[in-house]
Design an enzyme around this catalytic site. Structure first.
Site, PDB file in Angstrom:
ATOM      1  N   GLN A  14     -22.281  37.473  27.451  1.00 12.47           N
ATOM      2  CA  GLN A  14     -23.054  36.009  27.766  1.00 12.47           C
ATOM      3  C   GLN A  14     -22.063  35.045  27.953  1.00 12.47           C
ATOM      4  O   GLN A  14     -20.827  34.947  27.195  1.00 12.47           O
ATOM      5  CB  GLN A  14     -23.995  35.829  26.741  1.00 12.47           C
ATOM      6  CG  GLN A  14     -24.677  34.553  26.981  1.00 12.47           C
ATOM      7  CD  GLN A  14     -25.807  34.335  25.676  1.00 12.47           C
ATOM      8  OE1 GLN A  14     -26.057  35.213  24.815  1.00 12.47           O
ATOM      9  NE2 GLN A  14     -26.220  33.194  25.677  1.00 12.47           N
ATOM     10  N   SER A  96     -19.089  42.091  23.863  1.00  6.36           N
ATOM     11  CA  SER A  96     -20.476  41.656  23.087  1.00  6.36           C
ATOM     12  C   SER A  96     -21.426  42.270  24.117  1.00  6.36           C
ATOM     13  O   SER A  96     -21.700  43.227  23.963  1.00  6.36           O
ATOM     14  CB  SER A  96     -20.521  40.279  23.118  1.00  6.36           C
ATOM     15  OG  SER A  96     -21.318  39.608  22.390  1.00  6.36           O
ATOM     16  N   LEU A  97     -22.471  41.374  24.521  1.00  6.87           N
ATOM     17  CA  LEU A  97     -23.475  41.776  25.465  1.00  6.87           C
ATOM     18  C   LEU A  97     -23.035  43.081  26.199  1.00  6.87           C
ATOM     19  O   LEU A  97     -23.781  44.185  26.800  1.00  6.87           O
ATOM     20  CB  LEU A  97     -24.086  40.702  26.294  1.00  6.87           C
ATOM     21  CG  LEU A  97     -25.133  41.268  27.247  1.00  6.87           C
ATOM     22  CD1 LEU A  97     -26.453  41.511  26.499  1.00  6.87           C
ATOM     23  CD2 LEU A  97     -25.554  40.127  28.151  1.00  6.87           C
ATOM     24  N   ARG A 121     -32.524  41.911  22.435  1.00  3.72           N
ATOM     25  CA  ARG A 121     -31.470  41.242  21.848  1.00  3.72           C
ATOM     26  C   ARG A 121     -31.378  39.659  21.988  1.00  3.72           C
ATOM     27  O   ARG A 121     -31.242  38.932  21.167  1.00  3.72           O
ATOM     28  CB  ARG A 121     -30.012  41.876  22.519  1.00  3.72           C
ATOM     29  CG  ARG A 121     -28.992  41.292  21.817  1.00  3.72           C
ATOM     30  CD  ARG A 121     -27.718  42.162  22.406  1.00  3.72           C
ATOM     31  NE  ARG A 121     -26.473  41.953  21.706  1.00  3.72           N
ATOM     32  CZ  ARG A 121     -25.748  40.988  21.993  1.00  3.72           C
ATOM     33  NH1 ARG A 121     -26.021  40.301  22.890  1.00  3.72           N
ATOM     34  NH2 ARG A 121     -24.256  41.053  21.256  1.00  3.72           N
ATOM     35  N   HIS A 201     -22.183  36.658  16.186  1.00  5.79           N
ATOM     36  CA  HIS A 201     -20.967  37.600  15.657  1.00  5.79           C
ATOM     37  C   HIS A 201     -20.901  37.181  14.050  1.00  5.79           C
ATOM     38  O   HIS A 201     -19.353  37.203  13.851  1.00  5.79           O
ATOM     39  CB  HIS A 201     -19.861  37.566  16.651  1.00  5.79           C
ATOM     40  CG  HIS A 201     -20.205  38.375  17.921  1.00  5.79           C
ATOM     41  ND1 HIS A 201     -20.728  39.784  18.020  1.00  5.79           N
ATOM     42  CD2 HIS A 201     -20.375  37.678  19.035  1.00  5.79           C
ATOM     43  CE1 HIS A 201     -21.095  39.847  19.225  1.00  5.79           C
ATOM     44  NE2 HIS A 201     -20.701  38.861  19.981  1.00  5.79           N
ATOM     45  N   GLN A 250     -22.739  45.036  15.514  1.00  8.83           N
ATOM     46  CA  GLN A 250     -21.968  43.985  16.530  1.00  8.83           C
ATOM     47  C   GLN A 250     -22.633  42.651  16.403  1.00  8.83           C
ATOM     48  O   GLN A 250     -21.675  41.618  16.411  1.00  8.83           O
ATOM     49  CB  GLN A 250     -22.320  44.554  17.922  1.00  8.83           C
ATOM     50  CG  GLN A 250     -21.393  43.713  18.892  1.00  8.83           C
ATOM     51  CD  GLN A 250     -22.261  43.920  20.328  1.00  8.83           C
ATOM     52  OE1 GLN A 250     -23.261  43.122  20.347  1.00  8.83           O
ATOM     53  NE2 GLN A 250     -21.760  44.647  21.247  1.00  8.83           N
TER      54      GLN A 250
END
Length: 313
Positions: A14, A96-97, A121, A201, A250
């Site tokens: 993102q 991440s994503l 998500r 996170h 995560q």
């Protein structure tokens, strides 16, 4: 393909999104068009139109940006696979994503299900943002030990270990502001607030992580092949059970991107191919590992160049 090239595919997360992304790929490659059309059907709205036309404010929303980035990344991957130039990757990884795109690239999950999961998500993370505001800031030029001390003093968390030079702090807005001020005082070259509304996170995402675990359990998974390098450990994942644990974990733990890259280099990778919008990961890899080759595929013209001349071009 040049046998001396040892390739890893990496996928952005993102923040990489931009209005207009994927339009040229959609027009040039039927396989990419099929992925965008699939995403529109799976999500029940025209994510393709939002990618191509915006508006910016809507595309930046977490619940929209996340499936949009995954869709574009997988459309690019489909265009590559459609061609006569298949990339044989030894590892995949995502920031991440981007880990969701990496898992789909490794055959651990179908394109349709991972697009749906990216949307879920994003919705869950947005729900936390709407209830409890958070903030994130990127710190440049301050060592890890100093930043960890600042976190202890201010109550913020390290969200991303991005490179030797860049670390991202995350937490309550006032705490991130205080930590940013301390970082400047203690020698940071630059501190840049990120345009997000949540403390991603960190333990502040625990409710989203719990609900996400339920969604993850509704999907059919397979062992990834090639292995995927996990965000939270920087080590390879080989089994379904570890995939599921990683994705839920995560959200509340830092992304160890620098360690992920170093692991792949230690395993012999000498070429990183970033697939998705922008070239953030390419920049991070080049900065941390200047002797390692990294390139970005996000535009039709760039993709066509490598399809024609090969990855060594």
């Amino acid at each position: 393909m040049n046998p001396s090239l040892r390739v890893a595919l990496v996928f952005p997360g993102q923040g990489a999104q931009y209005t207009g992304m994927g339009r040229d790929i959609y027009d040039a490659f039927p396989a990419a068009r099929a992925v965008f059309d699939l995403a529109d059907k799976v999500l029940g709205f025209a994510i393709s139109r939002l990618c191509f036309e915006g508006p910016d404010d809507e595309l930046r929303q977490t619940a929209v940006a996340q499936p949009a980035i995954v869709t574009f990344s997988l459309a690019l991957l489909a265009a590559i696979r459609q061609s006569s130039w298949p990339i044989t990757a030894e590892y995949t990884a995502g920031h991440s994503l981007g880990e969701y795109s990496a898992l789909a690239a490794a055959g651990a999950v179908s394109f349709a299900e991972v697009i749906w999961l990216a949307r879920r998500r994003g919705e869950l993370m947005q729900r936390v943002v709407d209830k409890n505001s958070g903030a994130m800031s990127a710190v440049f030029g301050l060592d890890r030990s100093s930043l960890e001390t600042i976190c202890q003093e201010t109550g913020v968390f390290i969200a991303n270990y991005n490179s030797a030079d860049q670390t991202v702090l995350s937490g309550h807005p006032s705490s991130v502001q205080a930590a940013s001020a301390l970082a400047r005082e203690r020698g940071a070259r630059r501190v840049a607030p990120l345009r997000v509304g949540g403390a991603f996170h960190t333990p502040m995402m625990i409710s989203a992580a719990r609900s996400l675990a339920t969604a993850i359990g509704q999907i059919k998974w397979a062992d990834p092949s090639p292995p995927v390098i996990a965000n939270t450990t920087g080590m390879p994942i080989f089994r379904i059970s570890n995939v599921k644990k990683e994705l839920a974990r995560q959200l509340t733990h830092p992304v160890r991107w620098q360690e992920s890259v170093e692991t792949m280099i230690a395993m012999g990778i000498n070429t990183f191919v970033e697939i998705g919008p922008g070239q953030v990961l390419t920049g991070l890899i080049r900065h941390s590992c200047p002797t390692t080759r990294a390139l970005s595929l996000s535009k039709s013209a760039t993709l066509s160049k490598y399809l024609t001349k090969g990855l060594a071009a």
